[in-house]
Design a protein around this motif. Structure first.
Motif, mmCIF file in Angstrom:
data_model
loop_
_atom_site.group_PDB
_atom_site.id
_atom_site.type_symbol
_atom_site.label_atom_id
_atom_site.label_comp_id
_atom_site.label_asym_id
_atom_site.label_seq_id
_atom_site.Cartn_x
_atom_site.Cartn_y
_atom_site.Cartn_z
ATOM 1 N N SER A 1 25.167 33.712 39.894
ATOM 2 C CA SER A 1 23.741 33.355 39.897
ATOM 3 C C SER A 1 23.477 32.043 40.632
ATOM 4 O O SER A 1 22.335 31.756 41.018
ATOM 5 C CB SER A 1 23.212 33.264 38.465
ATOM 6 N N SER A 2 24.526 31.251 40.844
ATOM 7 C CA SER A 2 24.373 29.954 41.510
ATOM 8 C C SER A 2 24.274 30.076 43.028
ATOM 9 O O SER A 2 23.906 29.117 43.706
ATOM 10 C CB SER A 2 25.573 29.054 41.187
ATOM 11 N N PHE A 3 24.617 31.252 43.552
ATOM 12 C CA PHE A 3 24.702 31.416 44.997
ATOM 13 C C PHE A 3 23.522 32.212 45.548
ATOM 14 O O PHE A 3 22.922 33.023 44.845
ATOM 15 C CB PHE A 3 26.012 32.106 45.362
ATOM 16 N N ASN A 4 23.197 31.969 46.809
ATOM 17 C CA ASN A 4 22.036 32.605 47.426
ATOM 18 C C ASN A 4 22.323 33.989 47.988
ATOM 19 O O ASN A 4 21.426 34.825 48.070
ATOM 20 C CB ASN A 4 21.495 31.712 48.550
ATOM 21 N N LYS A 5 23.576 34.215 48.403
ATOM 22 C CA LYS A 5 23.901 35.494 49.033
ATOM 23 C C LYS A 5 25.398 35.737 48.923
ATOM 24 O O LYS A 5 26.163 34.887 48.464
ATOM 25 C CB LYS A 5 23.491 35.497 50.508
ATOM 26 N N GLY A 6 25.830 36.930 49.360
ATOM 27 C CA GLY A 6 27.255 37.214 49.450
ATOM 28 C C GLY A 6 27.710 38.361 48.581
ATOM 29 O O GLY A 6 27.151 38.617 47.514
ATOM 30 N N ILE A 7 28.732 39.063 49.061
ATOM 31 C CA ILE A 7 29.398 40.090 48.282
ATOM 32 C C ILE A 7 30.578 39.425 47.575
ATOM 33 O O ILE A 7 31.466 38.864 48.223
ATOM 34 C CB ILE A 7 29.929 41.232 49.181
ATOM 35 N N PHE A 8 30.580 39.473 46.256
ATOM 36 C CA PHE A 8 31.656 38.902 45.448
ATOM 37 C C PHE A 8 32.442 40.061 44.841
ATOM 38 O O PHE A 8 31.895 40.864 44.086
ATOM 39 C CB PHE A 8 31.078 38.015 44.338
ATOM 40 N N ILE A 9 33.718 40.142 45.174
ATOM 41 C CA ILE A 9 34.507 41.299 44.755
ATOM 42 C C ILE A 9 35.875 40.874 44.239
ATOM 43 O O ILE A 9 36.579 40.090 44.881
ATOM 44 C CB ILE A 9 34.633 42.315 45.918
ATOM 45 N N GLY A 10 36.235 41.379 43.069
ATOM 46 C CA GLY A 10 37.545 41.116 42.494
ATOM 47 C C GLY A 10 38.552 42.110 43.053
ATOM 48 O O GLY A 10 38.341 43.318 42.978
ATOM 49 N N ILE A 11 39.662 41.596 43.613
ATOM 50 C CA ILE A 11 40.611 42.489 44.292
ATOM 51 C C ILE A 11 42.052 42.309 43.815
ATOM 52 O O ILE A 11 42.994 42.682 44.515
ATOM 53 C CB ILE A 11 40.529 42.322 45.825
ATOM 54 N N GLY A 12 42.241 41.759 42.625
ATOM 55 C CA GLY A 12 43.571 41.718 42.025
ATOM 56 C C GLY A 12 44.646 41.134 42.919
ATOM 57 O O GLY A 12 44.531 40.034 43.446
ATOM 58 N N GLY A 13 45.728 41.901 43.141
ATOM 59 C CA GLY A 13 46.868 41.419 43.916
ATOM 60 C C GLY A 13 46.806 41.700 45.398
ATOM 61 O O GLY A 13 47.858 41.709 46.072
ATOM 62 N N SER A 14 45.624 41.901 45.947
ATOM 63 C CA SER A 14 45.502 42.282 47.361
ATOM 64 C C SER A 14 46.004 41.218 48.324
ATOM 65 O O SER A 14 46.503 41.540 49.403
ATOM 66 C CB SER A 14 44.045 42.632 47.690
#
Length: 245
Positions: free
Chosen positions: A177-190
């Motif tokens: 919620s603090s950011f204006n834009k962007g895709i935030f994605i959890g990718i584990g051990g990638s």
């Protein structure tokens, strides 16, 4: 954006293919919108099933994709089939390719310092049009403001968070919620895979849906985590039986 969902043990998955998912995220990027993406395998679903707080956290995500074949099989059993796996590593690579085509900016968060450095080198070598505007290894104090401040200042288009579950999902949900834009994605051990620290299963193993077995052979210490699979299967059967009554 509305989409069809498949609910497994209280976790709602987007019914989509890999290509459709990347196109959807590409649309968010074009519009400079935010999105929180969770790539969930059976272990994550089971954790959410057993932890109400974690389940609520996952519910904040814009999209939850089927990272493991176990999730796809579970959806099939429940009569709500998903077309295919949409894994964290495959999305990572597809989004890097998209970022290379569009000259997007990235932020990389996670892994050991030396693995992160190798990951950055691999990205810069394979995707020369991408700009890495910042990065931080995965060992930091939870309330450390440096990472959040750097993301605010640099405004990356894509933020790849490789902290492992549930830490990566918690970090994103508490801060997005603090950011204006962007895709935030959890990718584990990638990061470990791209850096060459961990070998991904050969394509034939992936096509046979036994990538989990290859990883277990490569990393025998994962056997305790694999115990979640039969428990997950039992819970899904229970959901099926309950739903048929």
């Amino acid at each position: 954006m509305s989409y069809e969902k498949v609910s497994i043990l209280g976790v709602d998955f987007i019914n989509t293919t890999m290509n459709e998912m990347i196109a959807r995220l590409g649309d968010h990027l074009e519009k400079e919108e935010k999105a929180f993406v969770v790539t969930a395998n059976p272990e994550i679903v089971l954790a959410a099933h057993n932890d109400q707080d974690y389940q609520k956290l996952l519910a904040k995500a814009n999209y939850i994709t089927a990272d493991g074949i176990g999730v796809v099989k579970a959806a099939q059993l429940l009569g709500q089939p998903l077309p295919e796996r949409v894994t964290g590593f495959d999305m990572f690579m597809a989004l890097l390719q998209l970022a290379n085509e569009k000259s997007y900016k990235l932020y990389l968060l996670g892994a050991k310092p030396e693995v992160l450095e190798k990951t950055k080198q691999a990205v810069e070598s394979q995707f020369p049009n991408v700009t890495i505007v910042g990065s931080h290894h995965g060992f930091f104090e939870w309330d450390e403001p440096t990472i959040e401040n750097e993301i605010k200042e640099t405004e990356p288009d894509l933020v790849f968070v490789a902290l492992g579950f549930p830490r990566q999902e918690k970090w994103i949900s508490e801060r997005i919620s603090s950011f204006n834009k962007g895709i935030f994605i959890g990718i584990g051990g990638s990061f470990d895979v791209l850096a060459g620290e961990v070998n991904r299963a050969p394509e034939i193993w992936q096509k046979l849906n036994v990538e989990w077995l290859y990883r277990l052979i490569q990393q025998p210490s994962r056997w305790k985590r694999m115990m979640a699979l039969p428990i997950f299967a039992g819970k899904v059967i229970g959901q099926k039986v309950k739903g048929s009554k």
